[in-house]
Design an enzyme around this catalytic site. Structure first.
Site, mmCIF file in Angstrom:
data_model
loop_
_atom_site.group_PDB
_atom_site.id
_atom_site.type_symbol
_atom_site.label_atom_id
_atom_site.label_comp_id
_atom_site.label_asym_id
_atom_site.label_seq_id
_atom_site.Cartn_x
_atom_site.Cartn_y
_atom_site.Cartn_z
ATOM 1 N N CYS A 90 0.738 -1.106 0.321
ATOM 2 C CA CYS A 90 -0.297 -0.063 0.345
ATOM 3 C C CYS A 90 0.965 1.681 0.335
ATOM 4 O O CYS A 90 1.908 1.546 0.641
ATOM 5 C CB CYS A 90 -0.661 0.357 1.212
ATOM 6 S SG CYS A 90 -1.369 1.767 1.502
ATOM 7 N N CYS A 93 -0.378 3.613 2.588
ATOM 8 C CA CYS A 93 0.413 3.622 3.948
ATOM 9 C C CYS A 93 1.455 4.158 4.249
ATOM 10 O O CYS A 93 1.524 4.092 5.199
ATOM 11 C CB CYS A 93 0.187 2.154 4.176
ATOM 12 S SG CYS A 93 -1.508 1.675 3.383
#
Length: 335
Positions: A90, A93
């Site tokens: 991600c 993230c």
């Protein structure tokens, strides 16, 4: 004759509106104090025995399905636990996680950051209903507090954390401290470490009246508490719930909803319908109904609908994301 299940009563409503939340704040605060006091007692005893103090709790921890209960749920009775749901693949993230980790160090124990890899802990992600990452939630006194989803700037995250910490302290008496070992009393005096929060007899009387279905008595008792303690959050919540239950007692659900659909500008019937929506668990419907009523009315009628909406916010709690969303919607129709 109306079907029996179409008429609501206070007993049924106490199941729909979580009246246990009235006591949750005080109980959580007492648990937090006891936990901090126990840590202080242990630290003082260790110091007296010449044992080196234990290292402080980590501020950033990796949590798995096996450690979730201990590291998140149990710890949340002592300090707010912020959960960072992330994954290696991600991109956002990787932008957000360093910000959260840096703030955990900056706040020096005011909260603990728990990092959960959603790929390695899919069961937890499913239980929390995670549909996109990064997603950030918190647990305070065992209660879930959704925060935000997606990458955010450090400034925005800091605002969210400040609000979370304030709510945790004011509503639950939970506040983290640097190193996680701060506690009342002077170091080295274990006899003074254990602090018990005395039960407020007036507040207990109000709770007992509410549990017994004596709504009038509960309302009077909560007002008496607030007369002496205007900032008592537990009493404010109890009063708001008791007044809500009293307002809907004896109302016929089907009749009110039919009347509200036929007369969208009738403020009185819209207020009744919103109350019934809320006690039936349809929180967004209740808020949306009153926001729409505010938007289509003027003068005294508008103010009446607005004030009722603010009262219902008190029932749910100011930090609830549904309240936050409704406040934004209210601001749009007002301004």
């Amino acid at each position: 004759m109306q079907p029996r299940n179409s008429r609501l009563n206070s007993s049924a409503l106490r199941g729909a509106v979580d009246l246990a939340a009235v006591k949750a704040a005080g109980e959580a605060a007492q648990k937090a104090e006891q936990a901090r006091a126990e840590r202080a007692r242990q630290a003082a005893a260790a110091e007296a025995d010449g044992v080196a103090p234990q290292p402080a709790h980590q501020l950033v921890i990796d949590v798995t399905e096996d450690t979730f209960e201990t590291e998140v749920v149990q710890r949340s009775t002592e300090v707010p636990v912020v959960i960072d749901f992330w994954a290696e693949w991600c991109g956002p993230c990787k932008q957000l996680s360093p910000i959260l980790e840096g703030l955990a160090e900056e706040y020096a124990g005011a909260f603990v950051l728990a990092k959960i890899d959603v790929d390695a802990n899919q069961l937890i992600a499913q239980q929390f209903g995670i549909q996109g990452i990064p997603a950030v939630m918190a647990v305070v006194a065992g209660q879930l507090v959704p925060l935000f989803q997606g990458a955010e700037s450090a400034a925005n995250v800091r605002k969210v954390l400040d609000q979370l910490i304030l709510v945790a302290e004011q509503r639950f008496g939970i506040s983290g401290a640097a190193g996680g070992a701060a506690a009342p009393g002077e170091p080295g005096e274990p006899g003074d470490a254990v602090v018990q929060r005395p039960e407020d007899p007036a507040l207990s009387a109000a709770h007992d009246a509410l549990d017994a279905g004596d709504l009038g008595g509960a309302i009077l008792a909560y007002r008496n508490v607030l007369a002496d303690q205007p900032g008592n959050t537990e009493a404010k919540l109890g009063l708001a719930q008791a007044e809500l239950l009293q307002r809907v007692e004896g109302l016929d659900l089907q009749s009110v909803r039919s009347a509200a659909a036929a007369a969208p500008k009738d403020v009185a019937i819209q207020l009744q319908a919103a109350d019934l929506d809320l006690v039936g668990g349809h929180v967004e419907d209740a808020f949306g109904r009153l926001v729409d009523t505010v938007g289509r009315t003027f003068g005294e009628d508008r103010d009446t609908a607005r004030l009722r909406l603010l009262e219902l916010f008190e029932v749910i709690g100011p930090e609830d994301p549904r309240v936050v969303a409704a406040r934004t919607a209210l601001a749009r129709v007002l301004f």
